[in-house]
Design an enzyme around this catalytic site. Structure first.
Site, short mmCIF file in Angstrom:
data_model
loop_
_atom_site.label_atom_id
_atom_site.label_comp_id
_atom_site.label_asym_id
_atom_site.label_seq_id
_atom_site.Cartn_x
_atom_site.Cartn_y
_atom_site.Cartn_z
N TYR A 1 -13.62 11.55 -3.20
CA TYR A 1 -12.84 10.42 -3.70
C TYR A 1 -13.40 9.10 -3.15
CZ TYR A 1 -8.77 7.64 -5.02
OH TYR A 1 -7.94 6.68 -5.58
N THR B 1 2.39 7.15 -8.13
CA THR B 1 1.84 7.83 -9.31
C THR B 1 1.80 9.33 -9.05
OG1 THR B 1 -0.44 7.75 -8.50
CG2 THR B 1 0.35 5.84 -9.78
#
Length: 263
Positions: free
Chosen positions: A148, A183
């Site tokens: 990531y 989210t």
């Protein structure tokens, strides 16, 4: 850019930041194509504002072509492309080479492939705006997840290159680098059975306020209208970034200490 009357494509629009940006652009007067790999989620987003939806893999050239063709067919040539789709990937070094390829495709090559598809047309037309939704991890780092962190750094670097190379040709670029946003992606990190992924989630949630996606979307829409490059929903990221550049050794030592408090 004048958003009112424009045509926009938003990837990863089925939820979270992508859904909020799609709705925000529609509210500002854009005709929006909501793209997502999940057809039902994309359709749900589009129904919020009377837009169009496409089930497509935004990391593939075919998926990007499908999004652009749907926009042209329904509304006209695309003026704004929001490369928002992203994944967290594996923890640690990421043992699976195929998983590394997947996160590089989604978090980075999706941006490159989309730019290759839209920039030549925008040069001919004299304008367009590209939004790269990256992360504060692209300016700082992401504890617990090398794939990531690496791909978000690369996404920021690519956005910088686009802005430098095509800014004098009427093409705007915005790079969005939030910390914690409420989210499904962040929720999945916080609730993961994997300890390293949970550490990564804790690093995000403890670093600052966890924002609602609508707050991020408001800043993104304004950045498109104003032609702003760096979008920092968490302003404190700029201070952290300056501290990193001012004394890299001290910053790395500090990040090690911070990680030890989360493990």
């Amino acid at each position: 850019m004048n958003i009112d009357g424009s045509v926009a494509v938003v990837t990863g629009a089925g939820s979270g930041i992508g859904r909020a940006i799609a709705a925000g652009l529609a509210s500002a007067g854009a005709s929006v194509v909501a793209g997502d790999i999940d057809a039902a989620s994309a359709a749900e987003t589009a129904a919020m504002f009377g837009g169009a939806s496409v089930a497509a893999d935004a990391s593939s050239t075919d998926g990007i072509a499908a999004l652009l063709e749907a926009a042209r067919r329904t509304f006209g040539p695309v003026d704004i492309y929001v490369a928002n789709a992203g994944i967290t990937g594996e923890p640690g070094l990421g043992d699976d080479e195929a998983a590394w390829d997947r996160i590089i495709d989604i978090n980075l090559r999706a941006h490159i492939r989309a730019a290759k598809a839209v920039v030549p047309e925008w040069i001919k037309r004299g304008g367009g705006h590209f939004v790269a939704v990256a992360s504060a991890a692209g300016l700082l780092t992401q504890l617990g997840a090398a794939p990531y962190s690496v791909t978000k750094h690369a996404a920021v670097g690519f956005a910088e290159w686009l802005a430098i190379t095509y800014g004098d040709k009427g093409i705007g670029v915005s790079c969005v680098c939030p910390m914690g946003v409420n989210t499904p992606l962040l929720q999945g990190m916080s609730e993961s059975p994997d300890q390293e992924i949970r550490v990564a989630g804790a690093a995000v949630t403890s670093a600052g306020t966890v924002l609602d996606p609508d707050a991020v979307a408001t800043l993104v829409v304004q950045a498109i209208a104003d032609g702003t490059f760096l979008v920092l929903p968490h302003p404190e990221v700029l201070t952290m970034y300056r501290q990193k550049g001012a004394d890299y050794e001290r910053w790395i030592a500090g990040m090690r200490r911070y990680k030890s408090t989360l493990s």
